[in-house]
Design an enzyme around this catalytic site. Sequence first.
Site, short mmCIF file in Angstrom:
data_model
loop_
_atom_site.label_atom_id
_atom_site.label_comp_id
_atom_site.label_asym_id
_atom_site.label_seq_id
_atom_site.Cartn_x
_atom_site.Cartn_y
_atom_site.Cartn_z
N GLU A 1 0.86 -1.17 0.00
CA GLU A 1 0.00 0.00 0.00
C GLU A 1 0.90 1.23 0.00
O GLU A 1 1.81 1.32 0.84
CB GLU A 1 -0.90 0.01 1.23
CG GLU A 1 -1.89 1.16 1.24
CD GLU A 1 -2.80 1.17 2.45
OE1 GLU A 1 -3.59 2.13 2.59
OE2 GLU A 1 -2.71 0.23 3.27
N LYS B 1 4.17 0.65 10.40
CA LYS B 1 4.17 1.83 9.54
C LYS B 1 3.68 3.06 10.30
O LYS B 1 4.18 4.17 10.09
CB LYS B 1 3.27 1.59 8.32
CG LYS B 1 3.95 0.92 7.15
CD LYS B 1 3.02 0.96 5.95
CE LYS B 1 3.67 0.33 4.73
NZ LYS B 1 2.77 0.38 3.55
N ARG C 1 5.94 -12.78 9.57
CA ARG C 1 6.60 -11.54 9.19
C ARG C 1 7.94 -11.41 9.92
O ARG C 1 8.19 -12.09 10.91
CB ARG C 1 5.69 -10.35 9.52
CG ARG C 1 5.50 -10.11 11.00
CD ARG C 1 4.44 -9.05 11.26
NE ARG C 1 4.75 -7.82 10.56
CZ ARG C 1 3.88 -6.82 10.41
NH1 ARG C 1 2.67 -6.92 10.89
NH2 ARG C 1 4.25 -5.72 9.78
#
Length: 566
Positions: free
Chosen positions: A38, A272, A262
């Site tokens: 994104e 983020k 992850r």
Amino acid sequence: MNHTEEKAKGPDFIRQIINEDLEKGLNEGKVHTRFPPEPNGYLHIGHGKSICLNFGIAQDYNGVCNLRFDDTNPTKEEQEYVDSIIEDVRWLGFNPEIFFASDYFDNFYDWALELIDSGKAYVDSQSAEEMRLNRGTPTKPGTDSPYRNRTVQENRDLFEKMRKGEFEEGACILRAKIDMAHQNMNMRDPAIYRIRKESHHRTGNKWNIYPMYDFAHGFEDALEGITHSICTLEFENHRPLYDWFLDNVSAPCHPKQIEFARLNLSYTVMSKRKLLELVSEKIVSGWDDPRMPTLSGFRRRGYTPASIRRFAREIGVSKVNSLVDINFLQYIIREELNLSADRAMAVLDPLKVTISNYPEGQIEELPGENNPSNPEAGERMLPFGREIYIEHNDFMEDAPKKFFRLSPGREVRLKHAYFITCDEVIKDDDGNVIELICSYDPETKGGDSPDGRKVKGTLHWVSAAKGIRAEVRLYDHLFTLENMDDMEEGKDYKDYLNPESLVTKTECIIEPSLALAEPGKTFQFLRQGYFCADSKDHSADHPVFNRTVALKDSWAKLQNKKNQGA
């Protein structure tokens, strides 16, 4: 670029799944992956792992990997982020075809209508608070919306009004009609479209509604012919919804979603939101601050694409979350730079040395090898004269027995130059050492003694007459807590900021050749560590170097201890 060295030593669980699919003849023997960021921030090293995984798999199987921007939320996305992501992917060595979810907005809208027409989607006019309360809990079923049984025509009309902007934001949403009592909370009539009266960075003001990620994700994959949709582990509970959407519309294909753990790195945050806060609150200088775990931060700090690819390959992929020691990443870049980086001399905390028996005004050029690991790197010439600088901590007036550097009456070797002996110490009024008077042995040119006498200390140095003043930035971990998931209750991640994460030295003296270094070029400063010329601030008039990693190799020492104890 040749990625032969990038392949994993053996098939990981993802490649095992792909191998089984190929053996079954699925997907016509094709492998097509994607990396779908994104564009709401800069990529971090966790994304780097995903990039290497997805593009590496595509290459291993002679397949294709798309770079697809999941730009379905116009409130957070910017062209700056799109550009930075493309730069990062290419920097890692991949040249992908580029796609955007926004290219499929018309498709998404048509599929939403298809769900409405089949009675599997409805417009809900509850408030956000009402929907939250009616959703239930993991142990308590939700409650059906009072608007759940609107007719197909009513839902169509309302959805069209949403599209035209006739409702305010939050007035209603389009939801999938699945099961409000489902054990998986994601399946309790999830949102499909929400009203956002925001201009999109690619589609402008065409749309007043935008699809939710869970709705768009599978359709994006299907439109691009993705065979294996590889996600991080937090999407595992979303997989049933991914499958449900594809099963209930006329999608061109049904990709397989696979999840892996992850990357979690010690002394690092990967959120983020938190990284954006660090930038917006000016705790760091920007997304590419060398303390940031962003790929642009690592690049500016002097890490190479090969080091990031090797790191991603060697830590592998797993179904279990774990913490990776950042010392391992430092070990990898240290190993690489030891072979590739030219050597140079820089004095970070200068102490003046006057060589009393060296001719005044004379400057001679002494050869120094550029890289002992690579004879083809050749030599450079080092100016040497009566006055030089050494490191302040390379001198001790009252030296203990195991201090092998300079002290009164002791002889040491100057790298590539001569043996010198300290004869006199000069101090200021406060008793601080400000200069050393030494003598040299002219028979030891090049750093060797013709009579075979040995000295234990070898120092780096820089000519006072020809040396260049420089700024050197010493970077360390941004946080003091090894596992940032172990914060004390009531504390914020910013409570663990390391006040010594950046130490800037502005009085450093470097050898003249370093001032001509190209931005981004990395060197080993002898006895100091690996440093690169800053990509933004470095110039011949104002040299600036960032420390990539120190010479100390704690990872290798740790492994040696483990091996000795085995």
